[in-house]
Design a protein around this motif. Structure first.
Motif, PDB file in Angstrom:
ATOM      1  N   ASP A 185       0.711  -1.143   0.127  1.00 27.11           N
ATOM      2  CA  ASP A 185       0.044   0.129   0.108  1.00 27.11           C
ATOM      3  C   ASP A 185       0.725   1.156  -0.158  1.00 27.11           C
ATOM      4  OD1 ASP A 185      -2.542  -1.497   0.424  1.00 27.11           O
ATOM      5  OD2 ASP A 185      -2.132  -1.624   2.403  1.00 27.11           O
ATOM      6  N   ARG A 240       6.999  -0.618   7.450  1.00 25.09           N
ATOM      7  CA  ARG A 240       5.673  -0.082   6.807  1.00 25.09           C
ATOM      8  C   ARG A 240       5.111   1.016   7.618  1.00 25.09           C
ATOM      9  NH1 ARG A 240       0.145  -1.807   6.832  1.00 25.09           N
ATOM     10  NH2 ARG A 240      -0.968  -1.579   4.924  1.00 25.09           N
ATOM     11  N   SER A 259       4.689   4.972   6.171  1.00 23.83           N
ATOM     12  CA  SER A 259       3.456   5.393   5.910  1.00 23.83           C
ATOM     13  C   SER A 259       3.122   6.629   6.652  1.00 23.83           C
ATOM     14  CB  SER A 259       2.372   4.252   5.984  1.00 23.83           C
ATOM     15  OG  SER A 259       2.426   3.938   7.565  1.00 23.83           O
ATOM     16  N   THR A 271      -4.960   2.517  11.252  1.00 21.49           N
ATOM     17  CA  THR A 271      -5.272   3.164  10.176  1.00 21.49           C
ATOM     18  C   THR A 271      -4.438   2.654   8.881  1.00 21.49           C
ATOM     19  OG1 THR A 271      -3.691   4.727  10.383  1.00 21.49           O
ATOM     20  CG2 THR A 271      -5.598   5.126  11.931  1.00 21.49           C
ATOM     21  N   ILE A 272      -3.591   1.726   9.119  1.00 27.37           N
ATOM     22  CA  ILE A 272      -3.044   1.266   7.978  1.00 27.37           C
ATOM     23  C   ILE A 272      -3.070  -0.225   7.879  1.00 27.37           C
ATOM     24  CG2 ILE A 272      -1.075   3.176   8.020  1.00 27.37           C
ATOM     25  CD1 ILE A 272       0.833   1.079   9.230  1.00 27.37           C
ATOM     26  N   SER A 273      -4.032  -1.005   8.288  1.00 24.02           N
ATOM     27  CA  SER A 273      -4.208  -2.381   8.330  1.00 24.02           C
ATOM     28  C   SER A 273      -4.484  -2.489   6.685  1.00 24.02           C
ATOM     29  CB  SER A 273      -5.329  -2.832   8.926  1.00 24.02           C
ATOM     30  OG  SER A 273      -6.710  -2.081   8.708  1.00 24.02           O
ATOM     31  N   GLU A 274      -4.222  -3.726   6.243  1.00 18.57           N
ATOM     32  CA  GLU A 274      -4.184  -4.075   4.898  1.00 18.57           C
ATOM     33  C   GLU A 274      -5.734  -4.140   4.155  1.00 18.57           C
ATOM     34  OE1 GLU A 274      -1.560  -6.982   3.151  1.00 18.57           O
ATOM     35  OE2 GLU A 274      -0.170  -6.246   4.581  1.00 18.57           O
ATOM     36  N   ARG A 331      -7.544  -1.561   4.498  1.00 22.24           N
ATOM     37  CA  ARG A 331      -8.119  -0.283   5.080  1.00 22.24           C
ATOM     38  C   ARG A 331      -6.947   0.734   5.387  1.00 22.24           C
ATOM     39  NH1 ARG A 331     -10.865  -1.378  10.343  1.00 22.24           N
ATOM     40  NH2 ARG A 331     -11.139   1.031  10.050  1.00 22.24           N
ATOM     41  N   TYR A 332      -6.618   1.052   4.255  1.00 23.39           N
ATOM     42  CA  TYR A 332      -5.128   1.800   4.296  1.00 23.39           C
ATOM     43  C   TYR A 332      -5.362   3.520   4.161  1.00 23.39           C
ATOM     44  CZ  TYR A 332      -0.312   3.550   3.490  1.00 23.39           C
ATOM     45  OH  TYR A 332       1.100   4.060   3.356  1.00 23.39           O
ATOM     46  N   TYR A 333      -5.698   4.101   5.422  1.00 22.59           N
ATOM     47  CA  TYR A 333      -5.697   5.571   5.340  1.00 22.59           C
ATOM     48  C   TYR A 333      -4.693   5.960   6.466  1.00 22.59           C
ATOM     49  CZ  TYR A 333      -9.956   4.542   2.706  1.00 22.59           C
ATOM     50  OH  TYR A 333     -10.767   4.252   1.736  1.00 22.59           O
ATOM     51  N   PRO A 334      -3.584   6.006   6.371  1.00 22.11           N
ATOM     52  CA  PRO A 334      -2.535   6.595   7.588  1.00 22.11           C
ATOM     53  C   PRO A 334      -3.092   7.833   7.939  1.00 22.11           C
ATOM     54  CG  PRO A 334      -1.477   6.418   5.451  1.00 22.11           C
ATOM     55  CD  PRO A 334      -2.866   5.748   5.181  1.00 22.11           C
TER      56      PRO A 334
END
Lengths: 332, 178
Positions: free
Chosen positions: A40, A152, A156, B89-92, B94-97
């Protein structure tokens, strides 16, 4: 003051302080572009090890190499007079205390290790607390380790801040776009009294250290460089700007950091003193930065010194939480 | 060195200089109750994470009449609760850091919050240690008169720990150098 009797760097540029210094001197950079390193995460530019590293093993290897280089002074890590100080921001997969304990345990050290977690200033702060603990006689030797590995999580987070440059960073350039992250471990061994039977007892001496908060903003530096300026004035006490031979600046290449440092340096009268900035070679190595950059600055100062005079080198850093730190070292 | 004031906060109790302060709420809600009672005029409090709220209210109650030169805090689990919040907030898939959460993934942020509020432009430091006693030699070394050119007179020092939501403890002191 306290004496540096051993040091080591392991980074993507090489193993050992000398290899790293020679690489930087030759203009080699560890920065590369990564497209699919982490799920991601947008492509980014960083200085990373080719293969994934174990945090604790890497620190142990660096400490062992630094201990081997300890000329003239035998450091017994099992001695209750020795303390381990780890500088890191995100540690071993978010664990900070556990890796420090594992490292101290590996070397048979009986004392509780100290982890310095003062954001990106940690590597300088760790040397400052080492100095204080030795000078007050609480310990005799301090093994200061700085280490961070990129994950990551970190990449991120910095991307969400829009702090990362997609290309190799350009500190202090008008068109700079942000920072590049980096991975490294670095070790410095400080002692209160080096061995007497050696002609060159120490690589350098740590003379002064200072930490100041801007009391201004959590994630942006002061517009007046207040904290950094105060740190510089503290470590320059008894010296004038012309006495300073080199300043190792932070130079992350973010818009705000470099502007702030320029203001602080100018306020302290240091605008004409040679500067060193290492981020284009090694990236921003976070908890390792203060330790690693102190070593390279000291080596650069020695390398260029063709007099018998002592050189005064300042290393400065700033970080999240509004914190700034600086040290002054003296080398031959 | 002498301690002039001390506060201890757990999810169910607040003790200031040996006197229990009666609180109605428990856990995170109690920190809000303390904020409303002792601070009130600093809405940024509501943006803070639990660790910062804890250190912040403890400092506010202690520092009503005292100005400190430095803030030196420590704990055992760094910013692990915030780290876990940010990870969510960065789980695969649901990636919205979240930059707002990422900034709190450093334990020294609480020292920054206190420094901003109280205009402390002296030292702020944060250590991760096995136990609260391990901070004592660090404070002693930091306050030693022989070393400090900048002359530290008063320090806000202590332990602020928060490993999970509603699980925290703090013991903060104002320490004078003479």
């Amino acid at each position: 003051m306290v004496y540096c009797v051993g040091h080591n760097i392991i980074s993507p540029l090489g193993r050992g302080s000398k290899e790293n210094y020679e690489s930087v001197k030759a203009g080699r950079s560890g920065l590369k572009r990564y497209v699919n390193r982490f799920a991601d995460v947008e492509p980014f530019c960083a200085s990373l090890f080719d293969t994934p590293q174990s945090f604790v093993s890497l620190c142990i290897e660096s400490i062992e190499m630094a201990l081997e280089e300890c000329h003239g002074t035998i450091i017994n890590t099992q001695d209750a007079q020795a303390v381990f100080i780890l500088s890191t921001t995100k540690g071993d997969n978010l664990e900070l205390l556990k890796p420090a304990q594992q490292i101290a345990h590996y070397f048979g050290n009986p004392n509780s290790p100290i982890v310095v977690s003062n954001a990106c200033t940690s590597g300088v702060c760790a040397q400052i607390i080492a100095k204080r603990l030795l000078e007050t006689g609480i310990y005799q030797h301090a093994i200061v380790i700085g280490c961070d590995l990129q994950t990551r999580f970190i990449v991120s987070g910095f991307q969400s801040f829009k702090a990362l440059s997609p290309d190799p960073c350009k500190p202090f350039s008008p068109d700079r776009q942000g920072l590049n992250l980096g991975e490294a471990v670095a070790t410095i061994i400080y002692t209160r009294e080096p061995g007497e039977d050696n002609q060159k007892p120490a690589f350098w001496t740590l003379q002064a250290g200072s930490i100041h908060n801007d009391a201004n903003h959590l994630s942006a530096p002061s517009r007046t460089g207040e904290g950094a300026y105060r740190c510089l004035m503290d470590v320059m006490e008894g010296f004038c700007p012309a006495d300073i031979d080199l300043v190792g600046v932070h130079g992350t290449a973010t818009l705000y950091n470099d502007d702030m440092e320029e203001i602080a340096l100018e306020r302290a009268g240091l605008q004409n003193v040679p500067k060193s900035v290492l981020k284009p070679f090694l990236g921003h190595t976070m908890g390792a930065a203060g330790v690693l950059e102190t070593i390279i600055c000291a080596m650069a100062a020695k390398d260029s010194n063709n007099t018998s005079q002592m050189l005064q080198v300042i290393k400065m850093l700033s970080g999240f939480g509004g914190v700034n730190a600086a040290i002054r070292i003296q080398c031959e | 060195m002498r301690v002039t004031h001390q506060i201890e906060i757990s999810p169910t109790s607040v003790v200031l200089d040996g006197q229990t302060i009666v609180v109605e709420a428990v856990g995170d809600a109690m920190l809000v109750e303390l904020y409303r009672r002792y601070v009130c005029d600093y809405p940024k409090f509501f943006k803070m994470d639990t660790l910062s709220r804890l250190g912040f209210v403890a400092a506010e109650i202690l520092l009503k009449e005292t100005k400190v030169d430095a803030v030196i805090l420590a704990n055992r689990s760094a910013s692990i609760k915030n780290d876990n919040d940010y990870l969510a907030t960065i789980s695969e898939g649901r990636y919205y850091p979240s930059p707002a959460l990422f900034v709190y993934t450093l334990p020294n942020i609480v020292t920054g919050e206190i420094a901003i509020r109280r205009h402390v432009q002296g030292e702020t430091s944060f250590y991760v240690l096995d136990k609260p006693d391990d901070l004592d030699p660090i404070i002693r070394a930091t306050m030693s008169n022989d070393l400090q050119s900048s002359n530290l007179q008063t320090v806000l020092a202590g332990w602020v720990e928060c490993s999970e939501p509603n699980r925290f403890n703090a013991k903060l002191q104002i320490i004078w150098n003479n």
